[in-house]
Design an enzyme around this catalytic site. Structure first.
Site, mmCIF file in Angstrom:
data_model
loop_
_atom_site.group_PDB
_atom_site.id
_atom_site.type_symbol
_atom_site.label_atom_id
_atom_site.label_comp_id
_atom_site.label_asym_id
_atom_site.label_seq_id
_atom_site.Cartn_x
_atom_site.Cartn_y
_atom_site.Cartn_z
ATOM 1 N N ASN A 183 41.544 48.945 31.702
ATOM 2 C CA ASN A 183 41.899 49.298 33.072
ATOM 3 C C ASN A 183 42.912 50.428 33.175
ATOM 4 O O ASN A 183 43.049 51.043 34.234
ATOM 5 C CB ASN A 183 42.434 48.067 33.817
ATOM 6 N N GLN B 218 36.511 46.368 35.115
ATOM 7 C CA GLN B 218 36.538 47.825 35.207
ATOM 8 C C GLN B 218 35.231 48.471 34.745
ATOM 9 O O GLN B 218 35.083 49.690 34.818
ATOM 10 C CB GLN B 218 37.694 48.381 34.374
ATOM 11 N N THR C 98 33.523 25.866 49.669
ATOM 12 C CA THR C 98 32.537 26.449 50.566
ATOM 13 C C THR C 98 32.334 27.927 50.243
ATOM 14 O O THR C 98 33.300 28.686 50.116
ATOM 15 C CB THR C 98 32.989 26.306 52.030
ATOM 16 N N CYS D 196 48.730 45.623 38.291
ATOM 17 C CA CYS D 196 49.484 44.413 37.917
ATOM 18 C C CYS D 196 50.850 44.774 37.354
ATOM 19 O O CYS D 196 51.847 44.120 37.633
ATOM 20 C CB CYS D 196 48.702 43.573 36.913
#
Length: 386
Positions: free
Chosen positions: A157, A185, A245, A329
């Site tokens: 990344n 990526q 869901t 990050c």
């Protein structure tokens, strides 16, 4: 955000704008006139219609990576997919409990591995070659008789380097272990055939491929599904591996994005490669600019550039040029990039490194703008040093 005259976006590795066709498909799943039903509601047409779209989307994702539709498990994104693969394997207490990954991985892998170590797991962290690659030879040398799972990313990344997953898969499988691949990526940027490449599990995220945030998938080879424990419990959705869901609109967005990637990847990659070469030629002609891991196998979309001037700060490129100092990050944590440290950059050099990532909507004019921005900053740094 759409690229415009005032913003030149070069942070596609962090996230991509949703394609217009994706947005339209998602909108058709919202509101009273749309396909808004719960896909698990099989007793009426609203639910049946939603389930039909979910399964079509599952097939679209599967087609992009050469998988069977039944092997696609919906998640909230690659981070959850990574957690499900790693924790799901470790939690079942397999006799082959040794895990292996690399120091170049995304935090979603490294932090999960660190957590598993606190639970008693044994983890080996591979170091890159001088080129910045994780090789099959390194994997083979670190394998142990009790190695059960190896996890590597297909495309890094921060560097854009491309891992030879097919070669790694051979040594992993010869040793009787499983291979997990983080493809966040890579999806839509490089061809993926999970069967031909020998991948047992593969993590994906829609927002890296012009789909919406908040939706992803984990490919799990049907032969190894029994090896993975669910991490979300509830209604037994997704073959019991991930309850909750299903968000029809997001799933349809990912399916549409993957279908578009399958149709246009070759043409997109050729155009992006031309723009990437143009950008590299421009910035590398400037004094002191270095392309990191330049000799490794790579995709054209992501470039890591270190500016060799002590007066350079990333904020000098801010404004109309959107680039990143590191992966999203690490930007959030404020820490030096562990990836750049692993390939030999000290903290000072890492602080002078920017990630430039191109994508579907990058224009030649934006590339020229970026080159001009780098030229201006290098000139400023030289003037300050004079």
């Amino acid at each position: 955000m759409r690229e415009s005259d005032t913003l030149h976006y070069f942070d596609y590795a962090a996230t991509t704008p949703a394609d217009a066709e994706v947005i339209a498909a998602m909108a058709d799943c919202l509101g009273v006139d749309g396909v808004f039903g719960n896909p698990a509601s099989s007793s009426h047409p609203a639910g049946v219609s939603a389930r039909r779209l979910v399964e079509r989307s599952r097939s679209q994702v599967a087609a992009l990576i050469g998988a069977d539709a039944a092997e696609i498990i919906w998640t909230s994104g690659a981070t959850e997919s990574n957690n499900l693969a790693l924790k799901g394997y470790a939690e079942l207490g397999h006799a082959r409990a040794h895990l292996m990954t690399s120091v170049l991985e995304h935090k979603a892998i490294l932090d999960t591995m660190a957590y598993l170590e606190t639970r008693g797991a044994s983890v080996t962290y591979l170091k890159p070659s001088p080129k910045g690659e994780i090789t099959a030879e390194a994997v083979a040398a670190a394998l142990r008789p009790d190695t059960g799972l190896v996890s590597v990313m297909l495309v890094n990344n921060e560097l854009g380097t491309l891992t030879d997953v097919a070669a790694i898969s051979k040594v992993v499988h010869d040793a009787g272990a499983l291979l997990h691949v983080d493809a966040a990526q890579a999806l839509g940027k490089t061809p993926i055939d999970v069967k031909a490449m020998g991948i047992d599990m593969l993590s994906m995220s829609a927002h890296k491929v012009y789909g919406p945030k908040g939706i992803g998938a984990l490919y799990v080879n049907k032969d190894v599904m029994a090896c993975i424990a669910p991490q979300m419990h509830g209604g037994g959705h997704e073959r019991g591996l991930r309850s909750g869901t299903l968000a029809t609109h997001q799933i349809v967005g990912m399916g549409t994005a993957c279908e578009l990637a399958r149709q246009h990847m070759t043409a997109d990659n050729e155009r992006i490669a031309r723009l990437s070469r143009r950008l590299l030629e421009g910035v590398l002609s400037l004094d002191g600019v270095v392309h990191n891991a330049a000799d490794a196998q790579r995709i054209a979309h992501t470039l890591s550039l270190t500016i060799g001037h002590s007066g350079f700060f990333t904020f000098m490129l801010n404004g109309n040029l959107a680039v990143s100092s590191t992966s999203a990050c690490n930007s959030a944590s404020g820490q030096p990039s562990h990836v750049l440290s692993a390939i030999g950059l000290d903290s000072e050099a890492a602080s002078r490194t920017v990630r430039v990532s191109l994508g579907r909507f990058t224009s030649e004019a934006s590339v020229d703008f970026a080159i001009a921005c780098f030229e201006r900053v290098v000139c400023q740094c030289r003037a300050l040093a004079a």
